[in-house]
Design an enzyme around this catalytic site. Structure first.
Site, short mmCIF file in Angstrom:
data_model
loop_
_atom_site.label_atom_id
_atom_site.label_comp_id
_atom_site.label_asym_id
_atom_site.label_seq_id
_atom_site.Cartn_x
_atom_site.Cartn_y
_atom_site.Cartn_z
N GLY A 232 0.79 -1.24 0.00
CA GLY A 232 0.00 0.00 0.00
C GLY A 232 0.81 1.28 0.00
O GLY A 232 0.23 2.36 -0.09
N GLY A 276 4.66 -3.99 -3.01
CA GLY A 276 4.85 -4.36 -4.41
C GLY A 276 5.14 -3.11 -5.22
O GLY A 276 6.24 -2.88 -5.72
N CYS A 343 -12.72 -4.53 -27.69
CA CYS A 343 -14.11 -4.13 -27.87
C CYS A 343 -14.68 -3.77 -26.51
O CYS A 343 -15.63 -4.38 -26.01
CB CYS A 343 -14.91 -5.25 -28.52
SG CYS A 343 -14.27 -5.69 -30.12
C1 LIG Z 1 -2.32 -8.73 0.81
C2 LIG Z 1 -1.57 -7.79 -0.07
N1 LIG Z 1 -0.30 -7.50 0.24
C3 LIG Z 1 0.43 -6.67 -0.54
C4 LIG Z 1 -0.10 -6.08 -1.67
C5 LIG Z 1 0.76 -5.17 -2.49
O1 LIG Z 1 0.28 -3.88 -2.52
P1 LIG Z 1 1.13 -2.72 -3.17
O2 LIG Z 1 1.63 -3.24 -4.47
O3 LIG Z 1 0.17 -1.61 -3.37
O4 LIG Z 1 2.22 -2.39 -2.23
C6 LIG Z 1 -1.43 -6.33 -2.02
C7 LIG Z 1 -2.02 -5.71 -3.21
O5 LIG Z 1 -3.05 -5.97 -3.69
C8 LIG Z 1 -2.18 -7.23 -1.21
O6 LIG Z 1 -3.44 -7.53 -1.49
#
Ligand SMILES: Cc1ncc(COP(=O)(O)O)c(C=O)c1O
Length: 439
Positions: A232, A276, A343
């Site tokens: 997040g 991520g 489409c």
């Molecule tokens: C459980 C969980 N952890 C980590 C992430 C990674 O989030 P971010 O790429 O926004 O840091 C997500 C994203 O959907 C997630 O669902």
């Protein structure tokens, strides 16, 4: 896209386009490595680990790079577990944060001795039933759902509407169940922030975890030893947004944890993230060629990539990816929508974008596609996912995933061993048979 990435991309772009052909995602090894080092640096000196969210960029070449920086992997499915294993992750190098988890998935996570992040009490009951593989878990993490949050922070979701996590009122029960299963070490996880650009949103996550750790200690006597703040942490997709201040987060977490441990005479918990986007998001770019320049009620630039390469703009109404024309310097500017070929009218990378005049064969760059980009693409309309390239630190460009192909990939599931169950015997026929055999 950082100035550094732009300067590394410029000298190789033409050759990469000519050699590999568009569309492709290209990732910047140098940028990813610098971000990994920065992340580790900010949290150094305290018990800490980043578990990269594999769902963001599930490519072994990038995952090996991350593992080389000491990162573990956060996995949510069997293929993600397998990829983490291939990248060299063992045991607690892997967090398994799944939801609506099946017995098969739990068994696979246990077989790999992964750190299981329990999303629901139903999963604890399933863990108790598992008989294969090594014995039960010594350490378990519980994903919590704190319910409705106060305030109007735009980066926080509405957990009370989310399907994830154990609600607060079931938490003590879940800890007791887990303890009865032999669990001795506990972690807590929650993820309420999404693409947060404000440090306070992530600190909020920590506060929720600390509050629930108190609750667990008060109601069960169990000390929480690990806090997983999920993903997040955001990136500035728009040119006018400021980057997330990671060092400020490091300082804020240290302060909070120092106060918390001192006040309750506790030991410092291990802090984990499952970032991520922050790790790889800014270090990827989608390179796509103009197929058509179209004047309708609006002005369109049609490109050779679409939602099979990048879903975010079509999926989330507020998602934005900056778009530039790398070879358009000096040309007059036009206001256009940049669209793919699906489409689906949502198949648009950008609306009302000011770009230099471009025509068939020109190249556009869609920025910040290094996380939740290729991985989210889908193959509706038979539009297949593009290739992935890695711009190595030495300036070479390497193919790290080929493009999907019609026969090899898209039609692969149409080739199978014929299989059929016979039609049921019609009811009328069954009665007739009974009558015929009656004495
Ligand atoms: C459980 C969980 N952890 C980590 C992430 C990674 O989030 P971010 O790429 O926004 O840091 C997500 C994203 O959907 C997630 O669902």
């Amino acid at each position: 896209m950082s100035a550094g990435f732009a300067s590394r991309l410029r000298p190789v772009l033409r050759d990469a386009v000519e050699h590999f052909g568009t569309p492709f995602h290209l990732y910047d090894e140098t940028g990813i490595s610098e971000t990994c080092a920065h992340f580790n640096d900010v949290f150094s000196g305290m018990p800490f680990r980043e578990y990269f969210a594999v769902k963001a960029l599930p490519n072994p070449a990038v995952m090996s790079l991350l593992h080389g920086h000491g990162f573990g992997f956060d996995c949510s499915s069997l293929p993600e577990l397998a990829l983490a294993g291939q990248a060299g992750a063992r045991g607690h190098d892997v967090f398994f944060t799944s939801n609506n988890t099946s017995r098969e998935e739990l068994a696979a996570a246990r077989a790999r001795s992964a750190l299981i992040n329990v999303d629901d009490v139903a999963v604890l009951a399933k863990l108790a039933d598992l008989t294969d593989g090594p014995g039960g878990e010594d350490t378990l993490c519980l994903r919590i759902n704190p319910g409705a949050l106060e305030g109007d922070d735009p980066f926080l979701g509405s957990p009370e509407h989310a399907k994830f996590g154990i609600p607060t009122h079931q938490l003590a029960h879940a800890v007791t169940m887990a303890r009865d299963l032999g669990v001795r070490h506990f972690g807590l996880h929650t993820m309420v922030a999404s693409n947060a650009l404000a440090v306070s949103s992530v600190v909020r996550t920590l506060d929720i975890l600390l509050r629930h750790a108190e609750l667990v200690r008060d109601e069960t006597g169990v000390e929480i030893e690990l806090l997983n703040l999920g993903g997040g942490i955001g990136i500035p997709y728009r040119p006018d947004e400021r980057p997330f201040d990671l060092p400020a987060l490091g300082r804020a977490l240290r302060r909070r944890l120092a106060d918390w441990t001192r006040a309750g005479a506790r030991t410092w918990p291990v802090i984990c993230f499952e970032s991520g986007r922050y790790i790889t998001g800014p270090h990827g770019v989608l390179v796509t060629s103009v197929v058509n320049r179209m004047s309708k009620w609006r002005e369109y630039v049609g490109v050779d990539a679409g939602m099979s390469a990048l879903m975010r703009p079509g999926l989330y109404p507020t998602a934005y990816h900056h778009i530039t024309a790398p070879w358009g310097d000096g040309r007059p500017s036009r206001t256009v929508d940049v669209v793919g070929s699906l489409c689906e009218n949502s198949d648009k990378f950008g609306i009302d974008r000011h770009l230099p005049e471009v025509d068939e064969g020109d190249v556009l760059l869609v920025h910040d596609t290094g996380a939740h980009g290729h991985a989210m693409g889908y193959t509706y309309n038979g539009r297949m996912r593009p290739k992935e390239l890695l711009l190595r630190a030495d300036g070479s460009v390497e193919l790290i995933r080929r493009a999907e192909e019609q026969e090899l990939d898209h039609f692969a599931t149409l080739r199978f061993v014929p299989d059929r169950i016979p039609a049921p015997v019609p009811a009328a026929h069954a009665v007739h048979l009974r009558e015929a055999t009656a004495p």
